[in-house]
Design a protein around this motif. Structure first.
Motif, PDB file in Angstrom:
ATOM      1  N   ALA A  92       0.893  -1.303  -0.103  1.00 58.99           N
ATOM      2  CA  ALA A  92      -0.076  -0.001  -0.102  1.00 58.99           C
ATOM      3  C   ALA A  92       0.888   1.260   0.017  1.00 58.99           C
ATOM      4  N   SER A  93       0.388   2.334  -0.867  1.00 58.56           N
ATOM      5  CA  SER A  93       1.275   3.507  -0.775  1.00 58.56           C
ATOM      6  C   SER A  93       0.758   4.626   0.157  1.00 58.56           C
ATOM      7  N   ASN A  94       1.854   5.417   0.546  1.00 66.90           N
ATOM      8  CA  ASN A  94       1.276   6.298   1.626  1.00 66.90           C
ATOM      9  C   ASN A  94       0.674   7.704   0.996  1.00 66.90           C
ATOM     10  N   GLY A  95       0.087   8.375   1.514  1.00 65.95           N
ATOM     11  CA  GLY A  95      -0.702   9.730   1.092  1.00 65.95           C
ATOM     12  C   GLY A  95      -1.009  10.532   2.363  1.00 65.95           C
ATOM     13  N   TYR A  96      -1.709  11.761   2.023  1.00 72.39           N
ATOM     14  CA  TYR A  96      -1.993  12.338   3.070  1.00 72.39           C
ATOM     15  C   TYR A  96      -3.194  13.155   3.101  1.00 72.39           C
ATOM     16  N   GLN A  97      -3.956  13.638   4.074  1.00 70.79           N
ATOM     17  CA  GLN A  97      -5.080  14.426   4.031  1.00 70.79           C
ATOM     18  C   GLN A  97      -4.600  15.861   3.852  1.00 70.79           C
ATOM     19  N   PRO A  98      -5.680  16.679   3.395  1.00 66.06           N
ATOM     20  CA  PRO A  98      -5.557  18.021   3.133  1.00 66.06           C
ATOM     21  C   PRO A  98      -4.850  18.730   4.130  1.00 66.06           C
ATOM     22  N   ASP A  99      -5.103  18.228   5.453  1.00 65.31           N
ATOM     23  CA  ASP A  99      -4.689  19.028   6.674  1.00 65.31           C
ATOM     24  C   ASP A  99      -3.256  18.389   6.726  1.00 65.31           C
ATOM     25  N   GLY A 100      -2.514  17.507   6.145  1.00 64.34           N
ATOM     26  CA  GLY A 100      -1.294  16.874   6.342  1.00 64.34           C
ATOM     27  C   GLY A 100      -1.103  15.554   7.345  1.00 64.34           C
ATOM     28  N   THR A 101      -2.054  15.209   7.630  1.00 64.60           N
ATOM     29  CA  THR A 101      -2.249  14.086   8.336  1.00 64.60           C
ATOM     30  C   THR A 101      -2.053  12.880   7.236  1.00 64.60           C
ATOM     31  N   ASP A 102      -0.765  11.948   7.787  1.00 66.65           N
ATOM     32  CA  ASP A 102      -0.439  10.736   7.188  1.00 66.65           C
ATOM     33  C   ASP A 102      -1.472   9.754   7.192  1.00 66.65           C
ATOM     34  N   VAL A 103      -1.967   9.123   5.736  1.00 66.10           N
ATOM     35  CA  VAL A 103      -3.010   8.269   6.154  1.00 66.10           C
ATOM     36  C   VAL A 103      -2.773   6.771   6.290  1.00 66.10           C
ATOM     37  N   MET A 104      -1.297   6.536   6.378  1.00 65.15           N
ATOM     38  CA  MET A 104      -1.040   5.097   6.428  1.00 65.15           C
ATOM     39  C   MET A 104      -1.425   4.451   7.887  1.00 65.15           C
ATOM     40  N   GLY A 105      -1.440   5.271   8.715  1.00 68.80           N
ATOM     41  CA  GLY A 105      -2.146   4.810  10.160  1.00 68.80           C
ATOM     42  C   GLY A 105      -3.638   5.046  10.373  1.00 68.80           C
ATOM     43  N   LEU A 106      -4.364   5.369   9.267  1.00 69.95           N
ATOM     44  CA  LEU A 106      -5.758   5.528   9.284  1.00 69.95           C
ATOM     45  C   LEU A 106      -6.631   4.524   8.722  1.00 69.95           C
ATOM     46  N   SER A 107      -7.331   4.056   9.109  1.00 72.57           N
ATOM     47  CA  SER A 107      -8.373   3.205   8.563  1.00 72.57           C
ATOM     48  C   SER A 107      -8.569   3.317   7.140  1.00 72.57           C
ATOM     49  N   ALA A 108      -8.713   2.376   6.268  1.00 73.30           N
ATOM     50  CA  ALA A 108      -8.561   2.115   5.059  1.00 73.30           C
ATOM     51  C   ALA A 108     -10.057   1.736   4.429  1.00 73.30           C
ATOM     52  N   ALA A 109     -10.958   1.817   5.572  1.00 70.78           N
ATOM     53  CA  ALA A 109     -12.360   1.476   5.186  1.00 70.78           C
ATOM     54  C   ALA A 109     -13.079   2.293   4.127  1.00 70.78           C
ATOM     55  N   GLY A 110     -12.649   3.607   4.331  1.00 70.64           N
ATOM     56  CA  GLY A 110     -12.945   4.625   3.399  1.00 70.64           C
ATOM     57  C   GLY A 110     -14.536   4.645   2.857  1.00 70.64           C
ATOM     58  N   GLY A 111     -15.384   4.418   4.158  1.00 71.28           N
ATOM     59  CA  GLY A 111     -16.817   4.664   3.753  1.00 71.28           C
ATOM     60  C   GLY A 111     -17.487   3.389   3.013  1.00 71.28           C
ATOM     61  N   TRP A 112     -16.804   2.370   3.008  1.00 70.74           N
ATOM     62  CA  TRP A 112     -17.352   1.101   2.504  1.00 70.74           C
ATOM     63  C   TRP A 112     -17.422   1.149   0.971  1.00 70.74           C
ATOM     64  N   THR A 113     -18.867   0.888   0.450  1.00 70.86           N
ATOM     65  CA  THR A 113     -19.165   0.848  -0.865  1.00 70.86           C
ATOM     66  C   THR A 113     -19.145   2.264  -1.591  1.00 70.86           C
ATOM     67  N   CYS A 114     -18.404   3.210  -1.039  1.00 67.82           N
ATOM     68  CA  CYS A 114     -18.560   4.467  -1.763  1.00 67.82           C
ATOM     69  C   CYS A 114     -17.110   4.799  -1.656  1.00 67.82           C
ATOM     70  N   GLY A 115     -16.061   3.953  -1.197  1.00 68.57           N
ATOM     71  CA  GLY A 115     -14.642   4.504  -1.174  1.00 68.57           C
ATOM     72  C   GLY A 115     -13.599   3.437  -0.646  1.00 68.57           C
ATOM     73  N   ASN A 116     -13.775   2.167  -0.767  1.00 68.40           N
ATOM     74  CA  ASN A 116     -13.003   1.279  -0.237  1.00 68.40           C
ATOM     75  C   ASN A 116     -11.969   0.592  -1.033  1.00 68.40           C
ATOM     76  N   LEU A 117     -11.847   0.787  -2.236  1.00 69.31           N
ATOM     77  CA  LEU A 117     -11.298  -0.180  -3.241  1.00 69.31           C
ATOM     78  C   LEU A 117      -9.710   0.168  -3.083  1.00 69.31           C
ATOM     79  N   LEU A 118      -8.961  -0.687  -3.057  1.00 75.58           N
ATOM     80  CA  LEU A 118      -7.326  -0.867  -2.835  1.00 75.58           C
ATOM     81  C   LEU A 118      -6.770  -1.574  -4.006  1.00 75.58           C
ATOM     82  N   SER A 119      -6.096  -1.177  -4.941  1.00 80.36           N
ATOM     83  CA  SER A 119      -5.790  -1.858  -6.073  1.00 80.36           C
ATOM     84  C   SER A 119      -4.405  -1.269  -6.726  1.00 80.36           C
ATOM     85  N   LEU A 120      -4.008  -1.927  -7.801  1.00 77.66           N
ATOM     86  CA  LEU A 120      -2.784  -1.337  -8.754  1.00 77.66           C
ATOM     87  C   LEU A 120      -3.492  -0.475  -9.691  1.00 77.66           C
TER      88      LEU A 120
END
Length: 280
Positions: free
Chosen positions: A247-275
């Motif tokens: 998984a690749s790193n990334g950031y929230q608009p406020d600068g928060t690193d998302v690697m330590g955040l849940s990747a559930a992403g709102g379930w069927t509106c935003g949880n796809l992890l892929s190449l």
């Protein structure tokens, strides 16, 4: 809430590309696109951006990558790096629903309240009206959810702050609905409002159609052709982004690193992890 887990991912199919040679085309594309990718990556603290151009007519597969995919090692992204697609998940959700329409199991003009309430009753012995939604939701139809014309408001912007405060918490559909503004922006069908809530409700409809007893058990890739190699693709239900391989790193608009955040992403509106490249 348009997801802020911006990791940077683009997939382009370029079937009609024309050039005198494959090598010249690759070089020209690289020269044109690399500076743009580097600029975008710099805006997001050198977040990884992967881009794949695929042209079978020119026997061309071009993988471009910039930024850093792993902060701990400083590693750059590779073709095996996986990105959190966010709202691109909606394409899969919509396709699954439309397949059920094609099969006659659902109708586009069908009202959604009984379908959604069936799943809410299983999950939490509740209903949309019990959660406090405007009574006009009884007039919402499946096609209005699909086309963002239901009048439902988006998930609250504060959700980012709540996720940051509880980084490992995976927000499920009932909890997300309970946090949402229950009023309507307009009468269903009379306006267009971008809202992730539409696709959470579609997920609950899929749950009922698939006779599932938990939201985690909903099959989100039933619309994917069997001849596609999707072994590196998953729809995240639980877990922080950093717990998933490649998984690749990334950031929230406020600068928060998302690697330590849940990747559930709102379930069927935003949880796809892929190449960034799906092999056929």
């Amino acid at each position: 809430m348009r997801t802020a887990l911006l990791i940077g991912l683009t997939l382009v199919a370029c079937g009609g590309c024309h050039s005198s040679s494959q090598s010249n085309l690759s070089a020209r594309l690289t020269d044109a696109l690399s500076p743009i990718m580097q600029q975008k990556s710099a805006q997001w603290k050198e977040s990884a951006i992967g881009l794949t151009l695929y042209s079978p007519n020119r026997n061309l597969t071009l993988n471009l990558a910039v930024g850093v995919s792993d902060r701990a090692t400083g590693a750059a992204p590779t073709p095996n790096t996986r990105y959190l697609f966010g709202s691109a998940t909606k394409m899969f959700t919509a396709t699954d629903v439309l397949r059920l329409v094609e099969q006659g199991a659902l109708q586009l003009t069908q009202t959604v309240l009984p379908l959604v309430d069936k799943s809410l009753a299983i999950l939490n012995q509740t209903s949309m009206l019990a959660l406090g939604f405007d009574p006009a939701v009884k007039d919402m139809t499946i096609d209005q959810l699909l086309s963002m014309r239901s009048g439902l408001y988006d998930l609250p912007e504060q959700l980012r702050d709540w996720q940051t405060a509880a980084p490992t918490h995976d927000f499920g559909p009932v909890e997300l609905l309970s946090l949402t503004n229950k009023k309507l922006a307009c009468t269903p069908g009379s306006c267009g409002v971008y809202s992730d809530v539409n696709y959470i409700l579609l997920g609950l409809i899929l749950m009922g159609a698939q006779n599932r007893t938990t939201w985690e058990a909903v099959h989100q890739n039933s619309s994917i052709p069997t001849d596609l190699n999707m072994s590196s693709t998953e729809f995240v239900k639980h877990g922080v982004l950093g717990s998933f391989a490649h998984a690749s790193n990334g950031y929230q608009p406020d600068g928060t690193d998302v690697m330590g955040l849940s990747a559930a992403g709102g379930w069927t509106c935003g949880n796809l992890l892929s190449l960034s490249l799906i092999h056929i």
